[in-house]
Design a protein around this motif. Sequence first.
Motif, short mmCIF file in Angstrom:
data_model
loop_
_atom_site.label_atom_id
_atom_site.label_comp_id
_atom_site.label_asym_id
_atom_site.label_seq_id
_atom_site.Cartn_x
_atom_site.Cartn_y
_atom_site.Cartn_z
N LYS A 2 2.66 11.80 10.96
CA LYS A 2 1.82 10.91 10.20
C LYS A 2 1.29 9.77 11.06
O LYS A 2 0.10 9.47 11.08
CB LYS A 2 2.63 10.33 9.02
CG LYS A 2 1.82 9.41 8.13
CD LYS A 2 2.64 8.92 6.97
CE LYS A 2 3.60 7.83 7.40
NZ LYS A 2 4.26 7.18 6.26
N ARG A 3 2.15 9.11 11.80
CA ARG A 3 1.73 8.00 12.64
C ARG A 3 1.03 8.49 13.90
O ARG A 3 0.13 7.86 14.41
CB ARG A 3 2.93 7.15 13.05
CG ARG A 3 3.51 6.34 11.94
CD ARG A 3 2.50 5.26 11.49
NE ARG A 3 2.36 5.34 10.07
CZ ARG A 3 1.23 5.42 9.42
NH1 ARG A 3 0.10 5.41 10.03
NH2 ARG A 3 1.19 5.50 8.13
N SER A 6 -2.72 9.15 13.50
CA SER A 6 -3.44 7.89 13.31
C SER A 6 -3.60 7.16 14.63
O SER A 6 -4.65 6.59 14.92
CB SER A 6 -2.70 7.00 12.31
OG SER A 6 -2.81 7.52 11.02
N GLN A 92 5.32 2.18 -1.10
CA GLN A 92 5.11 3.35 -0.26
C GLN A 92 5.37 4.62 -1.06
O GLN A 92 6.25 4.66 -1.91
CB GLN A 92 6.04 3.29 0.95
CG GLN A 92 5.69 2.15 1.91
CD GLN A 92 6.64 2.07 3.07
OE1 GLN A 92 7.85 1.93 2.90
NE2 GLN A 92 6.11 2.16 4.30
N VAL A 96 -0.23 9.36 3.55
CA VAL A 96 -0.68 8.63 4.74
C VAL A 96 -1.52 7.41 4.40
O VAL A 96 -1.23 6.29 4.85
CB VAL A 96 -1.48 9.57 5.68
CG1 VAL A 96 -2.14 8.78 6.80
CG2 VAL A 96 -0.57 10.63 6.27
N ASP A 99 0.35 4.59 2.38
CA ASP A 99 1.36 3.87 3.16
C ASP A 99 0.73 3.02 4.25
O ASP A 99 1.25 1.96 4.60
CB ASP A 99 2.35 4.86 3.77
CG ASP A 99 3.26 5.49 2.73
OD1 ASP A 99 3.11 5.17 1.52
OD2 ASP A 99 4.11 6.32 3.09
N THR A 100 -0.40 3.46 4.78
CA THR A 100 -1.07 2.65 5.80
C THR A 100 -1.65 1.38 5.18
O THR A 100 -1.57 0.31 5.79
CB THR A 100 -2.20 3.46 6.47
OG1 THR A 100 -1.65 4.67 7.00
CG2 THR A 100 -2.82 2.66 7.59
N GLU A 103 1.24 -0.91 4.64
CA GLU A 103 1.69 -1.52 5.89
C GLU A 103 0.72 -2.58 6.38
O GLU A 103 1.12 -3.63 6.91
CB GLU A 103 1.86 -0.43 6.95
CG GLU A 103 3.03 0.51 6.67
CD GLU A 103 2.93 1.82 7.44
OE1 GLU A 103 2.02 1.94 8.29
OE2 GLU A 103 3.76 2.71 7.19
N GLU A 401 -6.92 -5.73 9.94
CA GLU A 401 -5.90 -4.70 9.71
C GLU A 401 -6.54 -3.45 9.10
O GLU A 401 -6.13 -2.33 9.41
CB GLU A 401 -4.80 -5.23 8.79
CG GLU A 401 -3.92 -6.30 9.41
CD GLU A 401 -3.08 -5.80 10.56
OE1 GLU A 401 -2.95 -4.56 10.74
OE2 GLU A 401 -2.53 -6.63 11.31
N ARG A 405 -5.98 -0.14 11.26
CA ARG A 405 -5.01 0.78 10.68
C ARG A 405 -5.62 1.75 9.66
O ARG A 405 -5.41 2.96 9.74
CB ARG A 405 -3.88 0.00 9.98
CG ARG A 405 -3.05 -0.91 10.88
CD ARG A 405 -2.03 -1.64 10.03
NE ARG A 405 -1.31 -2.68 10.74
CZ ARG A 405 0.01 -2.67 10.94
NH1 ARG A 405 0.75 -1.69 10.47
NH2 ARG A 405 0.61 -3.68 11.57
N VAL A 406 -6.35 1.19 8.68
CA VAL A 406 -6.77 1.99 7.54
C VAL A 406 -7.89 2.95 7.91
O VAL A 406 -7.89 4.11 7.48
CB VAL A 406 -7.17 1.09 6.35
CG1 VAL A 406 -7.61 1.94 5.16
CG2 VAL A 406 -6.01 0.18 5.96
N ALA A 409 -6.50 5.94 9.54
CA ALA A 409 -5.73 6.71 8.56
C ALA A 409 -6.65 7.49 7.63
O ALA A 409 -6.34 8.62 7.23
CB ALA A 409 -4.83 5.78 7.74
#
Length: 497
Positions: A2-3, A6, A92, A96, A99-100, A103, A401, A405-406, A409
């Motif tokens: 998953k990570r 990304s 969470q 994916v 949760d992103t 986070e 962010e 991040r998103v 994802a």
Amino acid sequence: MKRTLSLILAALSLAGILASAACSNSAPTDDTTDTTADTTAPAETTTAEPETTADPLADNLPDDVSYDGYAFRIGAISADLQWIKYLIRTEQTGEVLNDTIYEANNAVAERFGITFKHIPYSGTNYSSYNEILASARAGDDNVDILTLHDLRSGQAALQGVFRNVYDLEHVDFEKPWWPRFTTNALTINGKMYNISNSMSYYNIYAVRCLMFNKGLMKNLGITFPYDDVRAGTWYFDDLINMTKDVYSDVDNNGARSTADRYGIAITGTAYCFLECFGVDVYGRDDKGLIKDDFYNERTVNIVEKSNSWFNGGSKGAYFSASGDALKMFAGGNVLFAFRGLGQIVDACMDSDVEYGVLPMPKLDENQKEYISGTVDNPISVPITNKNMDRTGMIIEAMSAEGYRRVQPAYMETVMKNRYASDKDSVEMMDLVFNNRMLSAGYLFANSDKTYRLQTVHDDMWRQGSSNINLTSHYESVKGQFQGYINTINEFFSRTDE
């Protein structure tokens, strides 16, 4: 996994930015040898500190600020929670994207000592406009930011109930989480009242692009146009030529139907079509105010060419005011689909179609960059919010962010559905996301569609004639259109209190 994916996607997005920096920091080599050096004792050497390259995705916000548990309040309707979920997630789930976002929210919350709180509006995403206006006029300081239906958000801005985004502290419009085409489009006379950026991922979910059926394109002997995109030579005529003759009467009924094979199929309203060619019907005068920029050679060329494409006898281009073109694409008999990226992906969830992603083409060689029109539920700061320092800090942090991040994802989500997992599609999605534009012509359109020249191509497609007179159509609404432009300019020319 998953990570990992990304991170790979984020790295690919950064590659172009970092490559030149890495090259400039390389030390030159020296092939000469100093034969006179004293070899009896080693020379004292020092190890130079490695040069550091500034992080291009740093937000430049301070890390020593705490708001002591302040609940940052976000107004959004409660009847349909998707709108608040584009911004914040509270738990969470193992998925994916969810949760992103969680986070990303948590990173901002911990960094600045805040929590996030959803303040619900009653009614629908559209009708909550009245509640927002009443609250602002009553002086209710009940939300820090809010999200509202795009058209209603533009109308609310003109009622003077939002703050100018340029008055926020800590906001850096040069950062990539502020898409430049959108920021430029929504800035009028140096002011902007609606935010459409990486703070919410809805505008990347809704960004317009092309999906193509890779298997069908191979079977037709057509080369994937990725290299043309990279070379800057992917043009509207190329798309027309690829699609206009792709027709087959699959159901053998002697008539065009949804069961047949097409080069492209569009049903419903084709929002953001003109924007993808860089057209906003609201141009800018030398003072930065808007002007009627519809009836010119470029716009007429786009509208007439697209009308001929769908109504001029080309069997390969299918348009219907009603129906489901995305279902047709997911069924495997359509070469190209044009709509919001997320809508196409959702339609293909249970399909076997292997798709690729492309930006809409340029109109011609005079268009310098690819542009991807989008719609959005913009974010605004109500006039009752007096803390521009804290609000600007949190908006900028959430936007950064969201970009870091998103966005990667969401790319992963797209790629995991129907095999768009090649590096070419990653590159194309990055281009589509970063060049997205929410136009002023769309956001500030009057609710009466007579005024909405931004979707005039769509109205012409619906009439089903290649001989419609665009000039008379424009002349019939020109007075009303100019009147609304005057209303917008009067608002953006006022002196803020």
